[in-house]
Design a protein around this motif. Structure first.
Motif, PDB file in Angstrom:
ATOM      1  N   GLU A 294      -3.116 -35.196  21.578  1.00 64.99           N
ATOM      2  CA  GLU A 294      -2.044 -35.928  20.898  1.00 64.99           C
ATOM      3  C   GLU A 294      -1.493 -37.061  21.761  1.00 64.99           C
ATOM      4  OE1 GLU A 294       0.721 -33.804  18.453  1.00 64.99           O
ATOM      5  OE2 GLU A 294      -1.149 -33.869  17.291  1.00 64.99           O
ATOM      6  N   GLY A 295      -1.997 -37.183  22.960  1.00 67.57           N
ATOM      7  CA  GLY A 295      -1.611 -38.325  23.788  1.00 67.57           C
ATOM      8  C   GLY A 295      -0.458 -38.094  24.752  1.00 67.57           C
ATOM      9  N   LEU A 296      -0.085 -36.837  24.989  1.00 63.47           N
ATOM     10  CA  LEU A 296       0.957 -36.593  25.993  1.00 63.47           C
ATOM     11  C   LEU A 296       0.423 -36.955  27.378  1.00 63.47           C
ATOM     12  CD1 LEU A 296       3.787 -35.252  26.705  1.00 63.47           C
ATOM     13  CD2 LEU A 296       2.441 -33.222  27.266  1.00 63.47           C
ATOM     14  N   LEU A 297       1.234 -37.697  28.128  1.00 63.65           N
ATOM     15  CA  LEU A 297       0.841 -38.105  29.478  1.00 63.65           C
ATOM     16  C   LEU A 297       0.911 -36.914  30.439  1.00 63.65           C
ATOM     17  CD1 LEU A 297       0.308 -40.229  31.768  1.00 63.65           C
ATOM     18  CD2 LEU A 297       2.812 -40.507  31.885  1.00 63.65           C
ATOM     19  N   ILE A 298      -0.191 -36.683  31.143  1.00 64.63           N
ATOM     20  CA  ILE A 298      -0.200 -35.690  32.225  1.00 64.63           C
ATOM     21  C   ILE A 298      -0.542 -36.444  33.503  1.00 64.63           C
ATOM     22  CG2 ILE A 298      -1.239 -33.563  33.091  1.00 64.63           C
ATOM     23  CD1 ILE A 298      -2.080 -32.988  30.144  1.00 64.63           C
ATOM     24  N   ALA A 324      -3.973 -25.860  27.892  1.00 63.31           N
ATOM     25  CA  ALA A 324      -2.857 -24.916  27.962  1.00 63.31           C
ATOM     26  C   ALA A 324      -1.657 -25.465  27.187  1.00 63.31           C
ATOM     27  CB  ALA A 324      -2.483 -24.651  29.422  1.00 63.31           C
ATOM     28  N   ILE A 325      -1.410 -26.768  27.327  1.00 59.67           N
ATOM     29  CA  ILE A 325      -0.299 -27.386  26.571  1.00 59.67           C
ATOM     30  C   ILE A 325      -0.566 -27.234  25.074  1.00 59.67           C
ATOM     31  CG2 ILE A 325       0.858 -29.570  25.999  1.00 59.67           C
ATOM     32  CD1 ILE A 325       0.419 -30.426  28.927  1.00 59.67           C
ATOM     33  N   GLU A 326      -1.798 -27.537  24.663  1.00 63.54           N
ATOM     34  CA  GLU A 326      -2.131 -27.428  23.232  1.00 63.54           C
ATOM     35  C   GLU A 326      -1.991 -25.988  22.738  1.00 63.54           C
ATOM     36  OE1 GLU A 326      -5.964 -29.336  23.234  1.00 63.54           O
ATOM     37  OE2 GLU A 326      -5.047 -31.321  23.574  1.00 63.54           O
ATOM     38  N   PHE A 327      -2.371 -25.028  23.563  1.00 59.59           N
ATOM     39  CA  PHE A 327      -2.224 -23.615  23.192  1.00 59.59           C
ATOM     40  C   PHE A 327      -0.744 -23.273  22.954  1.00 59.59           C
ATOM     41  CE2 PHE A 327      -1.435 -19.179  24.412  1.00 59.59           C
ATOM     42  CZ  PHE A 327      -2.321 -18.509  23.584  1.00 59.59           C
ATOM     43  N   PHE A 328       0.116 -23.676  23.883  1.00 62.56           N
ATOM     44  CA  PHE A 328       1.545 -23.362  23.723  1.00 62.56           C
ATOM     45  C   PHE A 328       2.168 -24.153  22.575  1.00 62.56           C
ATOM     46  CE2 PHE A 328       1.478 -22.272  28.494  1.00 62.56           C
ATOM     47  CZ  PHE A 328       1.310 -20.916  28.235  1.00 62.56           C
ATOM     48  N   GLU A 329       1.716 -25.391  22.388  1.00 61.69           N
ATOM     49  CA  GLU A 329       2.273 -26.199  21.281  1.00 61.69           C
ATOM     50  C   GLU A 329       1.993 -25.537  19.939  1.00 61.69           C
ATOM     51  OE1 GLU A 329       0.755 -30.224  21.968  1.00 61.69           O
ATOM     52  OE2 GLU A 329       2.760 -30.759  22.723  1.00 61.69           O
ATOM     53  N   GLU A 330       0.813 -24.941  19.831  1.00 63.74           N
ATOM     54  CA  GLU A 330       0.472 -24.288  18.578  1.00 63.74           C
ATOM     55  C   GLU A 330       1.379 -23.079  18.311  1.00 63.74           C
ATOM     56  OE1 GLU A 330      -3.818 -23.031  16.891  1.00 63.74           O
ATOM     57  OE2 GLU A 330      -3.490 -25.036  17.734  1.00 63.74           O
ATOM     58  N   LEU A 331       1.711 -22.355  19.379  1.00 63.30           N
ATOM     59  CA  LEU A 331       2.580 -21.179  19.219  1.00 63.30           C
ATOM     60  C   LEU A 331       4.056 -21.539  19.062  1.00 63.30           C
ATOM     61  CD1 LEU A 331       1.292 -18.658  21.934  1.00 63.30           C
ATOM     62  CD2 LEU A 331       0.844 -18.601  19.470  1.00 63.30           C
ATOM     63  N   LEU A 332       4.489 -22.587  19.786  1.00 65.88           N
ATOM     64  CA  LEU A 332       5.934 -22.804  19.970  1.00 65.88           C
ATOM     65  C   LEU A 332       6.472 -24.089  19.367  1.00 65.88           C
ATOM     66  CD1 LEU A 332       5.887 -21.953  23.791  1.00 65.88           C
ATOM     67  CD2 LEU A 332       6.509 -20.388  21.939  1.00 65.88           C
ATOM     68  N   GLY A 333       5.596 -25.065  19.151  1.00 67.64           N
ATOM     69  CA  GLY A 333       6.058 -26.393  18.746  1.00 67.64           C
ATOM     70  C   GLY A 333       5.813 -27.364  19.882  1.00 67.64           C
ATOM     71  N   PRO A 334       6.040 -28.675  19.615  1.00 66.30           N
ATOM     72  CA  PRO A 334       5.680 -29.722  20.567  1.00 66.30           C
ATOM     73  C   PRO A 334       6.258 -29.506  21.971  1.00 66.30           C
ATOM     74  CG  PRO A 334       6.413 -30.686  18.491  1.00 66.30           C
ATOM     75  CD  PRO A 334       6.629 -29.205  18.378  1.00 66.30           C
ATOM     76  N   ALA A 339       6.510 -36.153  29.585  1.00 64.89           N
ATOM     77  CA  ALA A 339       5.277 -36.067  30.368  1.00 64.89           C
ATOM     78  C   ALA A 339       5.217 -34.698  31.023  1.00 64.89           C
ATOM     79  CB  ALA A 339       5.250 -37.149  31.450  1.00 64.89           C
ATOM     80  N   TYR A 340       4.021 -34.348  31.514  1.00 63.99           N
ATOM     81  CA  TYR A 340       3.878 -33.135  32.321  1.00 63.99           C
ATOM     82  C   TYR A 340       2.951 -33.438  33.485  1.00 63.99           C
ATOM     83  CZ  TYR A 340       3.387 -28.356  33.878  1.00 63.99           C
ATOM     84  OH  TYR A 340       3.407 -27.221  34.654  1.00 63.99           O
ATOM     85  N   GLY A 341       2.931 -32.552  34.448  1.00 67.73           N
ATOM     86  CA  GLY A 341       1.994 -32.696  35.556  1.00 67.73           C
ATOM     87  C   GLY A 341       2.273 -31.656  36.615  1.00 67.73           C
ATOM     88  N   THR A 342       1.395 -31.638  37.587  1.00 63.59           N
ATOM     89  CA  THR A 342       1.484 -30.682  38.691  1.00 63.59           C
ATOM     90  C   THR A 342       1.439 -31.459  39.995  1.00 63.59           C
ATOM     91  OG1 THR A 342       0.329 -29.024  37.382  1.00 63.59           O
ATOM     92  CG2 THR A 342       0.339 -28.703  39.762  1.00 63.59           C
ATOM     93  N   LEU A 343       2.324 -31.136  40.916  1.00 66.92           N
ATOM     94  CA  LEU A 343       2.195 -31.662  42.261  1.00 66.92           C
ATOM     95  C   LEU A 343       1.639 -30.546  43.134  1.00 66.92           C
ATOM     96  CD1 LEU A 343       3.986 -34.124  44.341  1.00 66.92           C
ATOM     97  CD2 LEU A 343       3.840 -31.800  45.309  1.00 66.92           C
TER      98      LEU A 343
END
Ligand code: ARG
Ligand code: ZN
Length: 528
Positions: A294-298, A324-334, A339-343
């Motif tokens: 869906e184009g969310l910036l990671i 993983a984001i798509e999995f949770f979005e399906e269960l919980l909503g957007p 943005a998201y990311g990991t340092l």
């Protein structure tokens, strides 16, 4: 085994993970002092949850030898009653947060000298008064304050423990917007928080990297705030560092300029954020971007020092994030933020931390369960935050159960089998009831993570897929961008699930013994 890996990560406490060679308080003695004094501490008076159970021992209590060491002064303050205005009414941390105003936005400008581990900062707190303010309290620990201005007019101020007490020249009337600008400098000193006996929290400087892990009280070691998750606000964080270094924080990188060899990176957090999730990351990092369908910036930050092989392995480990984001979005909503990311740090850590939109990981925590756990906090913990620190199970139980659901999906395993393993471990540890923990048990893995996870699995099995996720989504939607208590979650379960679901939930959350609701899991596991 991933579950074991997380348990080890969260309970690890070696001095090399501590990151501070000059720490004066031995980590172990701190845990012991906290344990030794817990019996004499009166129960909190303003608690929103039932009184803490005293029968079930925590991991700390069973492993730490008792001692006669006197309590630290900070702990005495922890349990004294703050004057009106100087607290937010938290049952574990009466001095955290403040009252009489709501913060709307924090503007931080931090000039950082990484070699000296020193900051020169200006934090402007934009707020709306909810009552007339003769005194404005902020939470700030250590550092030297040079000037304070209220609405651009210099104000008197004093310091008492972790309170910055501001006296505006004329009282701020009720119901108006106002600002408090605090100029300060010094070396941030990490905080010895009774809820985190494993290490001191706040501003870390280790092996050439600065990072923050504040939960729950540590952000007041590097900026003044109303330091409680019931008062969330948007943030602008501008960090100035030597040009060769990268500076990262929460939200979107909106500008980056270099002047006279100093780089200023400005980050914008456009959604409400609790102070404990505010991040500063400084070091030699490379930025890598990916995205969801869906184009969310990671945007991930990984150490520049990695070998080609290590870089490849790190990026490979992080490549599960979009799925993983798509999995949770399906269960919980957007996904709730911009943005998201990991340092990823260039060394091991004793923990990972869900700093908002840019989770912190050590170089040994990059597995799907822990990546999923920190990500799931975006919905539970970060968007929906605890209303009281005694509600911590709402953070860790939801994050951990959702991470297990993701893991089961990711590796094609059975959630029942995964939960059977967790049940056995919780039984072996005699896991304490997660909604009755004491402050010393805030991050008790067997209770707050493991038994909370089982709590939600028991509720899931009782309600069935459809109703369980309706409950979870209602809970999320009702409090997104805000904070919530166990009582409010219970009300949703009562409304949608009925009295049996409430009784089941209450037994898992509050009863000293482990309920037997899931015992057939262990039976079918050992039989099959
Ligand atoms: N919330 C973190 C997690 O679930 C644990 C944080 C422990 N560290 C701390 N500074 N409080 O992974
Ligand atoms: Zn967590």
């Amino acid at each position: 085994m991933p579950a074991l890996a997380l348990a080890l990560v969260l309970s690890a406490c070696t001095s090399s993970d501590d990151g501070r060679s000059d720490a004066t308080v031995p980590v172990r003695a701190t845990a012991e002092a906290a344990t030794a004094t817990s019996a004499t501490v009166p129960p909190p008076s303003t608690t929103a949850a039932p009184a803490p159970a005293t029968t079930a021992p925590s991991v700390t209590e069973t492993t730490a030898p008792t001692t006669t060491a006197p309590p630290a002064p900070a702990e005495e303050q922890e349990h004294a009653v703050p004057p009106p205005g100087a607290g937010a009414g938290d049952s574990f941390y009466p001095w955290l947060g403040n009252s009489g105003y709501d913060v709307t936005h924090y503007d931080l400008a931090l000039d950082v000298d990484p070699d000296a581990n020193a900051i020169d900062g200006v934090t402007t707190v934009h707020a709306v008064s909810t009552s007339e303010l003769e005194t404005i309290y902020l939470d700030l620990s250590g550092l030297e304050v040079s000037t304070v201005k209220v609405d651009d007019t210099a104000a008197e101020f004093s310091r008492e423990d972790a309170e910055l007490i501001v006296q505006p020249t004329t009282p701020v009337p009720a119901g108006v917007s106002f600002s408090v600008e605090v100029a300060y400098s010094g070396m941030p000193e990490r905080i010895d928080d009774p809820g985190v006996p494993f290490f001191e929290i706040g501003w870390f400087n280790q092996d050439g990297v600065i990072f923050t892990a504040n939960e729950p009280s540590g952000s007041m070691s590097w900026f003044p705030s109303s330091n409680h998750p019931t008062d969330k606000a948007t943030f602008t964080i501008a960090i100035t560092v030597p040009e060769r270094l990268t500076a990262a924080s929460n939200g979107l990188l909106t500008s980056e300029t270099v002047v006279d060899g100093r780089r200023t990176a400005t980050w914008q957090m456009n959604d409400p954020m609790a102070t404990y999730l505010a991040a500063v990351y400084i070091g030699e990092f490379e930025r890598h971007e990916q995205g969801t369908r869906e184009g969310l910036l990671i945007r991930d930050y990984i150490p520049s020092s990695l070998t080609d092989e290590e870089r490849q392995a790190t990026l490979e480990a992080l490549s599960v994030t979009p799925g993983a984001i798509e999995f949770f979005e399906e269960l919980l909503g957007p996904y709730p933020f911009d943005a998201y990311g990991t340092l990823v740090l260039p060394f091991r850590t004793g923990f990972a931390m869900e700093n908002q939109t840019l989770s912190l990981h050590g170089n040994q925590t990059l597995n799907p369960l822990i990546i999923g756990h920190e990500l799931a906090h975006a919905w539970f913990g970060n968007s929906v935050s605890p209303g009281d620190w005694s509600d911590i199970w709402l953070n860790e139980g939801f994050a951990h159960y959702l991470a297990f659901l993701y893991l089961a999906d990711y590796e094609g395993s059975d959630i029942g089998a995964l939960m059977a393993g967790e049940l056995q471990a919780a039984r072996d540890a005699n896991a304490a009831p997660p909604a009755s923990v004491t402050v010393q048990q805030l991050f008790d893995f067997n209770s707050v993570y493991r038994r909370s996870t089982l709590t939600l699995h028991a509720l899931h099995r009782h309600l069935g897929d459809e109703m369980f996720f309706e409950v979870v989504r209602s809970h999320y939607q009702q409090s997104a961008g805000d904070s919530v208590t166990t009582r409010e979650f219970m009300a949703i379960v009562a409304q949608l699930g009925g009295p049996e679901a409430v009784a089941l939930l209450a037994s898992w959350l509050y009863s000293p013994e482990m309920p037997s609701t899931l015992d057939d899991l262990a039976v079918s596991d050992s039989a099959g």
